[in-house]
Design a protein around this motif. Structure first.
Motif, PDB file in Angstrom:
ATOM      1  N   ALA A  58      22.837 -20.231   8.252  1.00  0.00           N
ATOM      2  CA  ALA A  58      21.895 -20.165   6.405  1.00  0.00           C
ATOM      3  C   ALA A  58      23.483 -21.489   5.457  1.00  0.00           C
ATOM      4  CB  ALA A  58      22.590 -19.254   6.016  1.00  0.00           C
ATOM      5  N   HIS A  59      24.946 -21.431   6.722  1.00  0.00           N
ATOM      6  CA  HIS A  59      25.508 -22.435   6.392  1.00  0.00           C
ATOM      7  C   HIS A  59      25.613 -23.786   6.509  1.00  0.00           C
ATOM      8  CE1 HIS A  59      30.082 -23.635   5.410  1.00  0.00           C
ATOM      9  NE2 HIS A  59      29.508 -23.820   6.256  1.00  0.00           N
ATOM     10  N   GLU A  60      24.849 -24.035   7.231  1.00  0.00           N
ATOM     11  CA  GLU A  60      24.470 -25.322   7.250  1.00  0.00           C
ATOM     12  C   GLU A  60      23.236 -25.756   5.935  1.00  0.00           C
ATOM     13  OE1 GLU A  60      24.416 -26.712  11.616  1.00  0.00           O
ATOM     14  OE2 GLU A  60      23.783 -24.950  11.222  1.00  0.00           O
ATOM     15  N   ALA A  61      22.215 -24.443   6.650  1.00  0.00           N
ATOM     16  CA  ALA A  61      21.316 -24.924   5.147  1.00  0.00           C
ATOM     17  C   ALA A  61      21.923 -24.867   3.586  1.00  0.00           C
ATOM     18  CB  ALA A  61      19.928 -23.625   5.062  1.00  0.00           C
ATOM     19  N   LEU A  62      22.849 -24.604   3.027  1.00  0.00           N
ATOM     20  CA  LEU A  62      23.302 -24.791   1.923  1.00  0.00           C
ATOM     21  C   LEU A  62      24.156 -25.780   1.924  1.00  0.00           C
ATOM     22  CD1 LEU A  62      24.039 -20.719   1.751  1.00  0.00           C
ATOM     23  CD2 LEU A  62      23.003 -21.802   0.581  1.00  0.00           C
ATOM     24  N   ARG A  63      24.373 -26.076   2.426  1.00  0.00           N
ATOM     25  CA  ARG A  63      24.853 -27.587   2.477  1.00  0.00           C
ATOM     26  C   ARG A  63      24.156 -28.520   2.267  1.00  0.00           C
ATOM     27  NH1 ARG A  63      29.931 -28.678   7.557  1.00  0.00           N
ATOM     28  NH2 ARG A  63      29.480 -30.573   6.216  1.00  0.00           N
ATOM     29  N   THR A  64      22.849 -28.293   2.918  1.00  0.00           N
ATOM     30  CA  THR A  64      21.993 -29.215   2.709  1.00  0.00           C
ATOM     31  C   THR A  64      21.472 -29.481   0.725  1.00  0.00           C
ATOM     32  OG1 THR A  64      21.120 -29.244   5.048  1.00  0.00           O
ATOM     33  CG2 THR A  64      19.619 -29.983   3.544  1.00  0.00           C
ATOM     34  N   SER A  65      21.838 -27.870   0.703  1.00  0.00           N
ATOM     35  CA  SER A  65      21.231 -27.779  -0.644  1.00  0.00           C
ATOM     36  C   SER A  65      21.745 -28.609  -1.319  1.00  0.00           C
ATOM     37  CB  SER A  65      20.871 -26.686  -1.594  1.00  0.00           C
ATOM     38  OG  SER A  65      19.545 -25.938  -0.016  1.00  0.00           O
ATOM     39  N   VAL A  66      23.144 -28.859  -1.471  1.00  0.00           N
ATOM     40  CA  VAL A  66      24.488 -29.154  -1.966  1.00  0.00           C
ATOM     41  C   VAL A  66      23.988 -30.958  -2.186  1.00  0.00           C
ATOM     42  CG1 VAL A  66      26.554 -29.725  -2.577  1.00  0.00           C
ATOM     43  CG2 VAL A  66      26.093 -27.794  -1.895  1.00  0.00           C
ATOM     44  N   ALA A  67      23.589 -31.212  -0.798  1.00  0.00           N
ATOM     45  CA  ALA A  67      23.512 -32.795  -0.259  1.00  0.00           C
ATOM     46  C   ALA A  67      21.990 -33.492  -1.351  1.00  0.00           C
ATOM     47  CB  ALA A  67      23.968 -32.922   1.182  1.00  0.00           C
ATOM     48  N   ILE A  68      21.023 -32.647  -1.484  1.00  0.00           N
ATOM     49  CA  ILE A  68      20.569 -32.478  -1.912  1.00  0.00           C
ATOM     50  C   ILE A  68      20.384 -32.917  -3.274  1.00  0.00           C
ATOM     51  CG2 ILE A  68      17.310 -32.245  -2.048  1.00  0.00           C
ATOM     52  CD1 ILE A  68      17.162 -30.969   0.447  1.00  0.00           C
ATOM     53  N   ALA A 101      24.875 -21.233  -9.795  1.00  0.00           N
ATOM     54  CA  ALA A 101      26.336 -21.568  -9.421  1.00  0.00           C
ATOM     55  C   ALA A 101      27.030 -22.442  -8.796  1.00  0.00           C
ATOM     56  CB  ALA A 101      27.087 -20.322  -9.454  1.00  0.00           C
ATOM     57  N   HIS A 102      26.974 -22.584  -7.275  1.00  0.00           N
ATOM     58  CA  HIS A 102      27.527 -23.615  -6.559  1.00  0.00           C
ATOM     59  C   HIS A 102      26.789 -25.055  -7.238  1.00  0.00           C
ATOM     60  CE1 HIS A 102      29.653 -24.654  -2.210  1.00  0.00           C
ATOM     61  NE2 HIS A 102      28.121 -25.086  -2.295  1.00  0.00           N
ATOM     62  N   LEU A 103      25.522 -24.667  -7.159  1.00  0.00           N
ATOM     63  CA  LEU A 103      25.073 -26.316  -7.393  1.00  0.00           C
ATOM     64  C   LEU A 103      25.577 -26.833  -8.304  1.00  0.00           C
ATOM     65  CD1 LEU A 103      20.686 -25.878  -6.064  1.00  0.00           C
ATOM     66  CD2 LEU A 103      22.943 -26.690  -4.490  1.00  0.00           C
ATOM     67  N   ALA A 104      25.903 -25.990  -9.386  1.00  0.00           N
ATOM     68  CA  ALA A 104      26.385 -26.120 -10.777  1.00  0.00           C
ATOM     69  C   ALA A 104      27.449 -27.255 -10.600  1.00  0.00           C
ATOM     70  CB  ALA A 104      26.449 -25.317 -11.826  1.00  0.00           C
ATOM     71  N   ALA A 105      28.413 -26.649  -9.670  1.00  0.00           N
ATOM     72  CA  ALA A 105      29.788 -26.588  -9.592  1.00  0.00           C
ATOM     73  C   ALA A 105      29.957 -28.455  -8.962  1.00  0.00           C
ATOM     74  CB  ALA A 105      30.594 -25.796  -8.259  1.00  0.00           C
ATOM     75  N   HIS A 106      28.635 -28.580  -7.716  1.00  0.00           N
ATOM     76  CA  HIS A 106      28.350 -29.495  -7.371  1.00  0.00           C
ATOM     77  C   HIS A 106      28.013 -31.249  -7.992  1.00  0.00           C
ATOM     78  CE1 HIS A 106      30.994 -28.704  -3.405  1.00  0.00           C
ATOM     79  NE2 HIS A 106      30.472 -27.275  -4.202  1.00  0.00           N
ATOM     80  N   THR A 107      27.651 -30.322  -9.206  1.00  0.00           N
ATOM     81  CA  THR A 107      26.285 -31.345  -9.908  1.00  0.00           C
ATOM     82  C   THR A 107      27.335 -31.678 -11.514  1.00  0.00           C
ATOM     83  OG1 THR A 107      24.894 -29.902 -10.052  1.00  0.00           O
ATOM     84  CG2 THR A 107      24.442 -31.760  -8.766  1.00  0.00           C
ATOM     85  N   SER A 108      26.273 -32.505 -12.119  1.00  0.00           N
ATOM     86  CA  SER A 108      26.800 -32.603 -13.989  1.00  0.00           C
ATOM     87  C   SER A 108      26.353 -33.123 -14.152  1.00  0.00           C
ATOM     88  CB  SER A 108      28.584 -33.506 -13.881  1.00  0.00           C
ATOM     89  OG  SER A 108      27.255 -34.950 -13.693  1.00  0.00           O
ATOM     90  N   ARG A 109      25.038 -33.383 -14.138  1.00  0.00           N
ATOM     91  CA  ARG A 109      23.976 -34.149 -15.015  1.00  0.00           C
ATOM     92  C   ARG A 109      22.495 -32.941 -14.995  1.00  0.00           C
ATOM     93  NH1 ARG A 109      25.767 -38.738 -13.077  1.00  0.00           N
ATOM     94  NH2 ARG A 109      24.286 -39.470 -12.183  1.00  0.00           N
TER      95      ARG A 109
END
Length: 386
Positions: A58-68, A101-109
């Motif tokens: 799941a850790h890897e899957a969530l890292r992939t979601s950030v990358a996506i 919330a995690h994705l929001a911390a890694h994106t801006s637009r």
């Protein structure tokens, strides 16, 4: 008081802070309507199930979601939604608000949202507070998509909801939707039991905006309700393709202009995967088809590897299911996927296509979104936030 009419009147009175610039009364539709970039026929977005492949975590899957999410933002995809599922080993999206919330911390637009939160599983106040918090973290970028299915099997739904909640009346979803809307707007009337209950973060603290509501569905119920309330609608074409046109027709026929939208706005979820070769794309989507076969057979598990899927001995009945499933997955080279998406947009009249690329590994999913953007000439938009 009419529950559904009440929700219709109040939702989108502020939209996403009233910052939109078109498409709906008061400009609220600007927080909903996207812009097609490059040669894309309509705006393109991402639906993320945070899939977990065999041998992965799941850790890897969530890292992939950030990358996506970062790739989608940089290439001009309009939004990135996360779907709520429970007790499914092959997905890690049981808590959309936490992931967002995690994705929001890694994106801006890029817009971020739920595709969706399954409202019967949650107290409306809890949902209002979760998404009020997200709106405070990423103002003007949050969508609250709501579904009425459990997002799981009946036994798990019972564990989520507690005893006595599985046999709710058919009109319970509209009532809960109206209650959620009142919590978001902090406008329960005097004398209501919740008149002095406030969702925080929220208007009681001087908040100026809130996420726009979307209704999600794979049947006519939510299509009609979304139309009657004048809300945007997202249809699950990716797992209920036969009902797409009837549901979209019902939504458009039922639509009543509201403070949110002056005309219907329909998104469809689409299973789509592009690869460098057609053979590679076929190998990747077969993993998702086998995973779905196992889920439908009561044997959910991690997403199998391409090698496992290729070696699997399908029975004639299983092969029939898989072939039917793959018939509704747009896959192949980038050009083939582009042509398939163009045709689907034309056939359905969808206002936006939300692509879900289900495969074993994150690398294949990332490559697919990149190839689709390339095929449509969606130029890089600049780096995402760190």
């Amino acid at each position: 008081m009419s529950d559904t009419g009440d929700a219709r009147r109040r939702d989108g009175a502020d939209g996403a802070g009233g910052t939109g610039d078109g498409g709906g009364a008061g400009g609220a539709g600007g927080a909903i309507r996207g812009t097609a970039l490059g040669r894309a026929p309509v705006p393109l977005s991402v639906l993320d199930l945070v899939t977990v492949g065999a041998g992965r975590t799941a850790h890897e899957a969530l890292r992939t979601s950030v990358a996506i999410s970062r790739l989608a933002e940089s290439r001009g995809y309009h939004r990135h939604w996360v779907a709520e599922h429970h007790s499914m080993p092959g997905v890690a999206s049981s808590s959309p608000a936490v992931i967002l919330a995690h994705l929001a911390a890694h994106t801006s637009r890029i817009r971020l949202g739920s595709g969706g939160v399954m409202l019967p599983n949650h107290a409306p106040l809890a949902v209002a507070e979760q998404f009020g918090t997200l709106e405070a973290l990423a103002p003007g970028r949050i969508d609250l998509g709501l579904g009425r299915a459990p997002g799981t099997d009946g036994r798990t739904a019972a564990a989520l909801r507690g005893p006595g909640r599985l046999d709710e009346a058919a009109d319970e979803f509209p009532r809960r939707l109206a209650e959620l809307t009142r919590f978001l707007d902090d406008d329960f009337p005097d004398g209501h039991p919740y008149a002095r209950v406030h969702a925080v973060p929220g208007p009681v603290q001087g908040s100026t905006g809130r996420p726009p509501l979307w209704l999600l569905g794979s049947s006519g119920f939510s299509a009609r309700l979304a139309g009657e309330l004048g809300l945007p609608f997202a249809y699950a074409h990716h797992f209920s393709a036969a009902g797409t046109l009837p549901a979209l027709d019902l939504y458009r026929q039922s639509f009543r202009p509201s403070a949110v939208l002056d005309a219907p706005y329909a998104v469809i979820g689409v299973s789509a995967l592009a690869a460098d070769t057609g053979a590679e794309a076929r190998a990747q989507v077969l993993t998702g088809a086998l995973s779905m076969l196992r889920l439908r057979s009561g044997r959910p598990g991690l997403i199998p590897t391409p090698e496992e899927a290729a070696a699997y001995a399908f029975t004639p009945l299983e092969r029939e299911f898989v072939d039917g499933w793959l018939a509704n997955v747009v896959h192949g080279t980038a050009e083939e996927v582009r042509d398939g998406l163009d045709g689907l947009a034309k056939r359905t009249g969808a206002d936006e296509l939300m692509l879900t690329a289900n495969a074993h590994g994150g690398e294949a999913r990332l490559r697919s979104y990149e190839l689709v953007a390339d095929a449509y000439g969606m130029e890089p938009q600049g780096p995402a936030a760190g």
